[in-house]
Design a protein around this motif. Structure first.
Motif, PDB file in Angstrom:
ATOM      1  N   VAL A 189       0.874  -1.221  -0.027  1.00  0.00           N
ATOM      2  CA  VAL A 189       0.012  -0.095  -0.592  1.00  0.00           C
ATOM      3  C   VAL A 189       0.878   1.768   0.196  1.00  0.00           C
ATOM      4  CG1 VAL A 189      -1.738   0.803   1.418  1.00  0.00           C
ATOM      5  CG2 VAL A 189      -2.003  -0.712   1.611  1.00  0.00           C
ATOM      6  N   GLU A 190       1.738   1.490   0.743  1.00  0.00           N
ATOM      7  CA  GLU A 190       2.876   2.669   0.392  1.00  0.00           C
ATOM      8  C   GLU A 190       3.306   2.459  -0.316  1.00  0.00           C
ATOM      9  OE1 GLU A 190       3.645   4.405   3.408  1.00  0.00           O
ATOM     10  OE2 GLU A 190       3.352   3.303   5.587  1.00  0.00           O
ATOM     11  N   ALA A 191       4.150   1.298  -1.590  1.00  0.00           N
ATOM     12  CA  ALA A 191       4.065   1.611  -2.307  1.00  0.00           C
ATOM     13  C   ALA A 191       3.368   2.379  -3.654  1.00  0.00           C
ATOM     14  CB  ALA A 191       4.906   0.539  -3.046  1.00  0.00           C
ATOM     15  N   ALA A 192       2.293   1.767  -3.476  1.00  0.00           N
ATOM     16  CA  ALA A 192       0.841   1.923  -4.417  1.00  0.00           C
ATOM     17  C   ALA A 192       0.840   3.161  -3.986  1.00  0.00           C
ATOM     18  CB  ALA A 192       0.009   1.404  -4.585  1.00  0.00           C
ATOM     19  N   ILE A 193       0.676   3.604  -3.324  1.00  0.00           N
ATOM     20  CA  ILE A 193       0.437   5.708  -2.792  1.00  0.00           C
ATOM     21  C   ILE A 193       1.215   6.710  -3.505  1.00  0.00           C
ATOM     22  CG2 ILE A 193       0.801   7.132  -1.503  1.00  0.00           C
ATOM     23  CD1 ILE A 193      -2.220   6.070  -0.640  1.00  0.00           C
ATOM     24  N   ALA A 194       3.041   6.520  -2.932  1.00  0.00           N
ATOM     25  CA  ALA A 194       4.140   6.858  -3.374  1.00  0.00           C
ATOM     26  C   ALA A 194       3.702   6.704  -5.172  1.00  0.00           C
ATOM     27  CB  ALA A 194       5.138   6.030  -3.239  1.00  0.00           C
ATOM     28  N   GLU A 195       3.613   5.549  -5.460  1.00  0.00           N
ATOM     29  CA  GLU A 195       3.730   5.211  -7.153  1.00  0.00           C
ATOM     30  C   GLU A 195       2.140   6.728  -8.039  1.00  0.00           C
ATOM     31  OE1 GLU A 195       2.638   2.188 -10.553  1.00  0.00           O
ATOM     32  OE2 GLU A 195       4.233   1.711  -9.091  1.00  0.00           O
ATOM     33  N   ALA A 196       1.362   6.390  -7.158  1.00  0.00           N
ATOM     34  CA  ALA A 196      -0.214   6.864  -7.341  1.00  0.00           C
ATOM     35  C   ALA A 196       0.531   8.382  -7.742  1.00  0.00           C
ATOM     36  CB  ALA A 196      -1.302   7.255  -6.515  1.00  0.00           C
ATOM     37  N   ALA A 197       0.815   8.791  -6.555  1.00  0.00           N
ATOM     38  CA  ALA A 197       0.644  10.650  -6.263  1.00  0.00           C
ATOM     39  C   ALA A 197       2.067  10.771  -6.925  1.00  0.00           C
ATOM     40  CB  ALA A 197       1.884  10.896  -4.763  1.00  0.00           C
ATOM     41  N   GLU A 198       3.682   9.766  -7.328  1.00  0.00           N
ATOM     42  CA  GLU A 198       4.289  10.664  -8.460  1.00  0.00           C
ATOM     43  C   GLU A 198       2.922  10.440  -9.841  1.00  0.00           C
ATOM     44  OE1 GLU A 198       7.578  11.077 -10.274  1.00  0.00           O
ATOM     45  OE2 GLU A 198       7.267  10.448  -8.240  1.00  0.00           O
ATOM     46  N   ASP A 199       2.976   9.887 -10.291  1.00  0.00           N
ATOM     47  CA  ASP A 199       1.846   9.359 -11.307  1.00  0.00           C
ATOM     48  C   ASP A 199       0.991  11.106 -11.398  1.00  0.00           C
ATOM     49  OD1 ASP A 199       0.794   8.298 -14.713  1.00  0.00           O
ATOM     50  OD2 ASP A 199      -0.907   8.270 -13.192  1.00  0.00           O
ATOM     51  N   SER A 200       0.239  11.283 -10.133  1.00  0.00           N
ATOM     52  CA  SER A 200      -0.904  12.562 -11.192  1.00  0.00           C
ATOM     53  C   SER A 200      -0.340  13.958 -10.584  1.00  0.00           C
ATOM     54  CB  SER A 200      -1.542  11.998 -10.067  1.00  0.00           C
ATOM     55  OG  SER A 200      -1.435  11.763  -8.443  1.00  0.00           O
ATOM     56  N   GLY A 201       0.840  13.856  -9.947  1.00  0.00           N
ATOM     57  CA  GLY A 201       1.499  15.062 -10.036  1.00  0.00           C
ATOM     58  C   GLY A 201       1.268  15.840  -8.267  1.00  0.00           C
ATOM     59  N   ALA A 202       1.129  14.434  -7.147  1.00  0.00           N
ATOM     60  CA  ALA A 202       0.909  14.627  -6.359  1.00  0.00           C
ATOM     61  C   ALA A 202       1.751  14.610  -5.032  1.00  0.00           C
ATOM     62  CB  ALA A 202      -1.044  14.529  -5.692  1.00  0.00           C
ATOM     63  N   ILE A 203       1.496  14.945  -4.024  1.00  0.00           N
ATOM     64  CA  ILE A 203       2.757  15.210  -2.511  1.00  0.00           C
ATOM     65  C   ILE A 203       1.389  14.933  -1.929  1.00  0.00           C
ATOM     66  CG2 ILE A 203       3.752  15.739  -0.670  1.00  0.00           C
ATOM     67  CD1 ILE A 203       5.671  17.591  -3.302  1.00  0.00           C
ATOM     68  N   VAL A 204       1.807  14.020  -1.130  1.00  0.00           N
ATOM     69  CA  VAL A 204       1.025  13.319  -0.443  1.00  0.00           C
ATOM     70  C   VAL A 204       1.733  13.492   1.265  1.00  0.00           C
ATOM     71  CG1 VAL A 204       0.083  11.419   1.102  1.00  0.00           C
ATOM     72  CG2 VAL A 204      -0.267  10.993  -0.956  1.00  0.00           C
ATOM     73  N   GLY A 205       0.308  14.327   2.512  1.00  0.00           N
ATOM     74  CA  GLY A 205       0.857  14.701   3.978  1.00  0.00           C
ATOM     75  C   GLY A 205       1.244  13.468   4.487  1.00  0.00           C
TER      76      GLY A 205
END
Length: 520
Positions: free
Chosen positions: A392-408
């Motif tokens: 789940v951690e890796a998927a969150i990071a990948e989704a953020a990278e792909d969508s231009g987001a930064i997760v807090g």
């Protein structure tokens, strides 16, 4: 927790002399460890621990005087969780654990709720454990110096963003509180010029006010190292930019050389730190209240070097065997690559074959390197999907990278509605996903989970499986507000990431909704 770094600086005639002395020691230390045999040192460590504690109540109960080998130890001492240890030994003796499982009086108890249970844990901290943490911290920075021969770390100040240092006296000679408070109390007065914050500021208990005061004061200091939990460090960086009016951390702390992070898996935060701190080294510290387990290898930043010569004996049990009657117990000489292991420690503070709740996977034998994969109780399988926190951690990071987001910060759990139910992700963004495609984050998250986990992919079968996960965006400060409501705001407290039951997820969602933190 990275609190042991507070004790690193030693007295010296000048900052430059301290720096040069530590650099020379670092070269010797790294060379010594490169030539060492980790398995043999671990064997000797265990026998020294057993000999030291054989006259304690725990030692007598488990026949420590007859233990001559690692196999003797494993036959005599079963695996124990904290809950087991509390019920069998600690509860009736609290708050004084003198000669209970470690020799002499235990001067400190580190309080932590951990991340696998809500109840407070009282972790014994002996004088020997303080020395162990100090040695481990020095070793970690020795590797930093080895990778940066021109390091000027001790020509500035070390800043640890910890919790309150206020300690409570609970018995004659016994204090309890946050581990950072315990370590702050042990810092020699002569070393304080090398550390930040000063004691009177560290004692501040109001976390919001403390963050602002830390930002205002530290902006005027020559900070060369800052350490803490990633989510709180990002909050600190934003507060620093607000109070100084400066656009980047390089302007705030031009001498900043390394950020030491720990407490949670770092993948979702990499992008935010890379943007906030270009050119600054990022150093992982794998620490917990039970002891200092390992640190990020400067040559392979995503991998951890286990520590093996500082008073802890490490064992590794296949995670899927934890609940079996005879789980297999491995050491640093006989582990297998690619296996998800639960971490077990025996320490110089009286924890024996103690299951700390973390899992790792070994990636290399020479040198020994491993990956932190998550928590033994951090799994998501309400629908049979068997997701682990690493995925789940890796998927969150990948989704953020792909969508231009930064997760807090974020949390995920099951929602039992409709014929099948679904997963709910509560995500607080530091930067929102691209506005042109608001669903891109969750679709990429879903795609990544399907690719990483075959069970999840099967349960997402179109038309017959779980629907696409729900994503609710949390307004800035929402997660912190929930933590504050639980009395766990700031310092070393972390947002609970995963909830297998759905009850905690429902509670968090209800709080965020009631307090208008959920974006419409």
């Amino acid at each position: 927790m990275i609190a042991p770094l507070l004790r690193l600086a030693s007295a010296g005639p000048t900052r430059a002399a301290v720096n040069a002395s530590f650099a020379a020691w670092s070269r010797r230390r790294v060379g010594h460890l490169a030539a060492a045999d980790p398995a043999e040192i671990q064997r000797r460590t265990l026998l020294r621990l057993v000999r030291a504690a054989e006259s304690t109540r725990f030692g007598r109960d488990h026949g420590f005087s007859r233990i001559k080998t690692i196999e003797d130890f494993r036959r005599s001492v079963p695996l124990r969780t904290y809950e087991n240890l509390w019920c069998e030994y600690l509860r009736d003796a609290y708050p004084s654990f003198a000669d209970l499982s470690w020799t002499g009086r235990t001067p400190y108890l580190a309080l932590t709720s951990g991340t696998t249970q809500g109840a407070t844990k009282y972790i014994p901290v002996s004088r020997e454990m303080l020395a162990s943490n100090f040695k481990a911290s020095r070793t970690m920075l020795a590797y930093h110096y080895a990778s940066r021969p021109r390091s000027r770390l001790f020509q500035g100040k070390i800043f640890f963003l910890g919790g309150s240092t206020d300690l409570e006296s609970v018995a004659p000679g016994v204090l309890q509180g946050d581990l950072s408070g315990i370590v702050a109390r042990e810092v020699p007065a002569i070393s304080r010029p090398y550390t930040f914050p000063p004691l009177e500021l560290a004692l501040e208990t109001d976390w919001d006010r403390k963050l602002t005061r830390l930002a205002e004061r530290s902006a005027r200091e020559p900070i060369t190292l800052v350490g803490g939990v990633p989510s709180w460090l990002l909050v600190l960086f934003e507060r620093l930019k607000q109070v100084t009016g400066k656009a980047t951390m390089a302007e705030v702390w031009p001498g900043l050389e390394v950020v030491v992070h720990g407490g949670v898996k770092f993948d979702p935060y990499k992008k935010a730190f890379a943007e906030a701190l270009p050119g600054v080294a990022l150093q992982d510290a794998y620490t917990c209240s039970e002891g200092f387990i390992g640190f990020g290898d400067p040559a392979e930043p995503s991998l951890l070097r286990p520590l093996f010569d500082h008073g802890l004996f490490l064992e590794f049990v296949p995670a899927d065997e934890l609940d079996s009657d005879r789980p297999t117990r491995h050491g640093l000489g006989d582990f297998e690559l690619g296996v998800n292991y639960a971490v077990v420690v025996s320490t110089c503070a009286g924890l024996w074959a103690h299951v700390i709740g973390d899992t790792v996977r070994f990636e290399s034998r020479d040198p020994i390197l491993m990956t932190f994969t998550g928590r033994t109780k951090y799994t998501l399988s309400a629908f049979g999907e068997h997701l682990i926190s690493e995925e789940v951690e890796a998927a969150i990071a990948e989704a953020a990278e792909d969508s231009g987001a930064i997760v807090g910060d974020w949390h995920v759990g099951p929602v039992f509605e409709g014929p099948l139910g679904h997963h709910l992700f509560l995500v607080e963004f530091l930067r929102q996903p691209a506005e042109l495609d608001p669903d891109r984050f969750r679709t990429r998250l879903d795609d990544s989970l399907k690719r990483r986990n075959a069970d999840y992919q099967a349960h997402r079968a179109e038309g017959v499986g779980l629907p696409l996960p729900t994503l609710l965006t949390v307004q800035g400060g929402g997660m912190a507000a929930w933590m504050r409501s639980k009395g766990k705001l700031g310092g070393q407290h972390k947002m609970p990431r995963m909830d297998g039951t759905g009850k905690l997820t429902e509670e968090i969602q209800a709080f965020l909704s009631d307090h208008e933190f959920l974006a419409l």
